[in-house]
Design a protein around this motif. Structure first.
Motif: not given
Lengths: 293, 293
Positions: A221, A223, A225, A227, A229
């Motif tokens: 995951f 970061l 997020i 553009q 998503a």
């Protein structure tokens, strides 16, 4: 754990520029034994029979087929179309020789236009959408059983609850699976989608007890997020997922099958597939496999 | 429901270009009775005493103070700094005359740099971070009680689990509150953060039974997710939240206090505050209030 447990698998979402044959060749060249194709690659290969032949000729097995689902429509004609599409996907999975059809259940009718579909833009009743998923699933179960294919429910990260899947947690997926036989409905544990869930470890254990884990998918995951998503998924180690605790829980729950890497990420999707496969193998060996052993 | 129930409140996050006095004047001019300020506006006003005077002179009451929290640090010095900052926030809330200090509990140490802080970039153990939140909360409770202020836990949408709050669901917030008296620890129901949760209606009911609802915040969930994901919040009606079911559940749970509108959204934050306040009032009257009655 035997030497054949936890084979690493390429999900073709990770290498979206490749057709099925090229993806299979790259996967085999990297020493992998399994591939999880998306349905549009079957069309590109001339159908499921031809795709099955390509996969076999490469010495690979299909770990899953991505994807069925999108079961939330309220309109009868859209519901009929969804059932027809899912029956076709079930037949394709059986033809490929995988028993796992990954199911992304769909979002709110109000958000259907986001993915280019129709739908009542005022229909924001998420509870009702969830009921319709349960209804459509029940309608698909007999057909899936006849073909020896499991409908593998994928809880998606809640950031996609509106547009892609009103199924948001592993616990919710197991509740949805509960009325059905384990050879017809199962779940996939995807680290990106579930790592945040305070109940994830206990629900992985429950999924094991209930005989429902059909697939383990790993990616990170990232970061910020992205553009788009959907493309926030990252290579293992590049983001914030704790692969140790999740992988240990999956192993403890008794799962020993393929571990698929499915990464939607602008940079990774554009790079050379051989590099992606090498990085995948290394990160899998370093960050995931030790916790499955 | 009495005429004084469910007063609409402006959270100053919705009007970030205004200082406290201007925000209070705009709020009063729009006929509202409550405002929920962010702490930095108190500093800008010359401190909590001066801020309390400005709010009172405008004929308003403070509905909440935003925000305390950020309790996940593993380093002792960072933990001490967090406790000190939260004690100061508790005193400020008491000075403003609100009993509700909103708490955003903080993300993973590995992601601390995202918000400009320090932290061990390898520390991705979300379970351990959650334990530290519980530990720090217990340390703050006596001080909060002495000052007549509740620590109001805000579960944040799981898309912020990594960088802003490892507290992701209302159920988890209520479990965290459970060991503490109801006059010391409570929860806020924010529609944006919780609407996706399959357990949200039952957890709102539980929050009511357990006497824990200190605030109801409404705003919408927009798509696509904004480039700065924090700014995906929208004006009620512009996105995908079903305000009917959530508002009815909050009312049924016995909550009758202020309803705050807190919208981080590039377009709304830049526009004239009077327009924002008028739109807010209209949308509240149309989409929220009928379901609270």
């Amino acid at each position: 754990m035997s030497a054949a447990d936890y084979p690493l698998a390429l999900n073709t979402g990770t290498t979206p520029t490749l057709d099925l044959r090229t993806a299979c060749e790259a996967t085999a060249a990297a020493g992998l034994t399994h591939i999880g194709p998306w349905r549009h690659l079957l069309d590109g290969a001339g159908g499921a029979d031809a795709a099955a032949k390509i996969i076999a000729e490469s010495g690979l097995k299909a770990s899953t087929l991505c994807r069925g689902g999108f079961l939330t429509a309220a309109e009868p004609s859209a519901q009929a179309a969804a059932l027809e599409s899912n029956r076709a996907a079930i037949v394709e999975a059986a033809t490929l020789g995988t028993d796992s059809l990954i199911m992304v259940v769909g979002g709110l009718p109000a958000a259907a236009h986001v993915l280019g579909g129709d739908g009542d833009r005022t229909d924001k009743d998420i509870a009702a959408a969830r009921h319709r998923v349960a209804d459509r699933l029940a309608e698909l179960v007999p057909f899936a059983q006849e073909h020896g294919v499991k409908l593998v429910l994928e809880p998606l990260h809640p950031m996609y609850a509106v547009d892609r899947a009103v199924l948001s947690t592993l616990g919710q997926a197991l509740d949805l699976a509960a009325p059905h036989p384990t050879d017809a409905v199962a779940v996939v544990v995807d680290t990106f989608h579930v790592f945040w869930d305070p109940a994830v470890l206990e629900q992985i254990a429950r999924a094991g007890r209930e005989g429902r884990i059909a697939s383990y998918q790993v990616c990170d995951f990232n970061l910020p997020i992205a553009q788009d998503a959907l493309k926030s998924r990252g290579m293992m180690g590049d983001g914030y997922v704790d692969f140790a605790s999740l992988s240990a829980a999956v192993a403890q729950a008794g799962y020993t099958g393929p571990v698929e890497v499915e990464i939607f990420n602008e940079e990774i999707n554009a790079q050379d597939a051989a590099l992606t496969l090498e990085t995948m193998k290394q990160r899998y060996t370093d960050l995931v496999l030790p916790h499955l052993a």
